[in-house]
Design an enzyme around this catalytic site. Structure first.
Site, PDB file in Angstrom:
ATOM      1  N   ASN A  51      -8.387  -8.540  -6.306  1.00 53.33           N
ATOM      2  CA  ASN A  51      -7.248  -8.690  -7.221  1.00 53.33           C
ATOM      3  C   ASN A  51      -7.315  -7.635  -8.320  1.00 53.33           C
ATOM      4  OD1 ASN A  51      -9.487 -10.260  -8.116  1.00 53.33           O
ATOM      5  ND2 ASN A  51      -8.195 -11.494  -9.438  1.00 53.33           N
ATOM      6  N   GLU A  53      -5.436  -7.065 -11.907  1.00 52.49           N
ATOM      7  CA  GLU A  53      -4.520  -7.648 -12.893  1.00 52.49           C
ATOM      8  C   GLU A  53      -3.884  -6.559 -13.750  1.00 52.49           C
ATOM      9  OE1 GLU A  53      -6.723 -10.801 -14.841  1.00 52.49           O
ATOM     10  OE2 GLU A  53      -6.540 -12.038 -13.043  1.00 52.49           O
ATOM     11  N   CYS A  62      -2.672  -9.677  -5.857  1.00 50.59           N
ATOM     12  CA  CYS A  62      -3.742 -10.522  -5.320  1.00 50.59           C
ATOM     13  C   CYS A  62      -4.593  -9.743  -4.310  1.00 50.59           C
ATOM     14  CB  CYS A  62      -3.159 -11.736  -4.611  1.00 50.59           C
ATOM     15  SG  CYS A  62      -2.371 -12.930  -5.693  1.00 50.59           S
ATOM     16  N   GLU A  64      -5.551 -10.613  -1.347  1.00 50.40           N
ATOM     17  CA  GLU A  64      -5.060 -10.673   0.039  1.00 50.40           C
ATOM     18  C   GLU A  64      -4.007  -9.612   0.296  1.00 50.40           C
ATOM     19  OE1 GLU A  64      -5.350 -13.092  -2.178  1.00 50.40           O
ATOM     20  OE2 GLU A  64      -5.582 -15.067  -1.266  1.00 50.40           O
ATOM     21  N   CYS A  93      -2.518 -17.948  -2.465  1.00 53.87           N
ATOM     22  CA  CYS A  93      -1.343 -18.435  -3.201  1.00 53.87           C
ATOM     23  C   CYS A  93      -0.118 -18.370  -2.285  1.00 53.87           C
ATOM     24  CB  CYS A  93      -1.123 -17.607  -4.466  1.00 53.87           C
ATOM     25  SG  CYS A  93      -0.417 -15.971  -4.179  1.00 53.87           S
ATOM     26  N   CYS A  96       1.079 -14.881  -1.232  1.00 57.83           N
ATOM     27  CA  CYS A  96       0.200 -14.264  -0.222  1.00 57.83           C
ATOM     28  C   CYS A  96       0.371 -14.926   1.144  1.00 57.83           C
ATOM     29  CB  CYS A  96      -1.256 -14.323  -0.682  1.00 57.83           C
ATOM     30  SG  CYS A  96      -1.581 -13.151  -2.028  1.00 57.83           S
TER      31      CYS A  96
HETATM   32  N1  THU Z   1      -5.409 -14.421  -6.978  1.00 53.08           N
HETATM   33  C1  THU Z   1      -5.688 -13.759  -5.810  1.00 53.08           C
HETATM   34  O1  THU Z   1      -6.186 -12.628  -5.823  1.00 53.08           O
HETATM   35  N2  THU Z   1      -5.377 -14.392  -4.645  1.00 53.08           N
HETATM   36  C2  THU Z   1      -4.834 -15.651  -4.554  1.00 53.08           C
HETATM   37  O2  THU Z   1      -4.466 -16.080  -3.468  1.00 53.08           O
HETATM   38  C3  THU Z   1      -4.744 -16.470  -5.752  1.00 53.08           C
HETATM   39  C4  THU Z   1      -4.775 -15.724  -7.023  1.00 53.08           C
HETATM   40  C5  THU Z   1      -5.726 -13.747  -8.235  1.00 53.08           C
HETATM   41  C6  THU Z   1      -4.519 -13.308  -9.004  1.00 53.08           C
HETATM   42  C7  THU Z   1      -5.038 -13.300 -10.417  1.00 53.08           C
HETATM   43  O3  THU Z   1      -5.647 -12.053 -10.676  1.00 53.08           O
HETATM   44  C8  THU Z   1      -6.123 -14.356 -10.432  1.00 53.08           C
HETATM   45  O4  THU Z   1      -6.428 -14.620  -9.073  1.00 53.08           O
HETATM   46  C9  THU Z   1      -5.730 -15.644 -11.120  1.00 53.08           C
HETATM   47  O5  THU Z   1      -4.553 -16.146 -10.601  1.00 53.08           O
END
Ligand code: THU
Length: 139
Positions: A51, A53, A62, A64, A93, A96
């Site tokens: 991920n 941000e 994300c 994935e 999520c 994704c």
């Molecule tokens: N996140 C992911 O990388 N994948 C997911 O399926 C769920 C959320 C990350 C996004 C963000 O940087 C952090 O987790 C908190 O939501």
């Protein structure tokens, strides 16, 4: 929706190691929630993502989706499995799930919980069970 859990793919150890390794590179200064994802193509290649941000929050990518982007950029679209490593509840999520569904509704999703006391092997599910009746166009 299938009734029984699918078996882990043969190379699940490698896939999990890749997901755990790339998680170390996660850029998550806002949530402190580090995620690693590694996907396996039908030709046996592994692509990774973490991920990333952003101060805008909505610009966050994300793990994935980054792994899928790496595979697509390399010309690989036939995704057989993806392993997601994080501490807590390692489910993709909703965005994704939809993003993965585009490439193979039947792909295996390996859920690797890094918490102490978590099962030694990742849980293995089908994407179509995580996203029943997912949306697809027929281009
Ligand atoms: N996140 C992911 O990388 N994948 C997911 O399926 C769920 C959320 C990350 C996004 C963000 O940087 C952090 O987790 C908190 O939501």
């Amino acid at each position: 929706m299938s009734n029984s859990s699918p078996s882990l793919p043969d190379s699940w150890h490698d896939l999990r190691a890749a997901a755990r390794a790339v998680r170390e590179a996660a850029y998550a200064p806002y949530s402190q929630f580090h995620v690693g994802a590694a996907l396996l193509t039908s030709r046996g290649k592994i692509f990774r993502g973490c991920n990333v941000e952003n101060a805008s929050y909505g610009g966050t990518i994300c793990a994935e989706r980054m792994a899928v982007g790496a595979a697509i950029a390399a010309g690989e679209r036939d995704i057989a499995a993806i392993c997601i490593s994080l501490t807590g509840t390692p489910v993709p999520c909703g965005i994704c799930r939809q993003f993965l569904y585009e490439f193979n509704p039947d792909m295996l999703v390996l859920l690797d919980d890094l918490n102490d006391g978590a099962p030694a092997e990742p849980e293995c599910l089908r994407l179509s069970d995580l996203l029943p009746r997912g949306f697809r166009l027929d281009p």
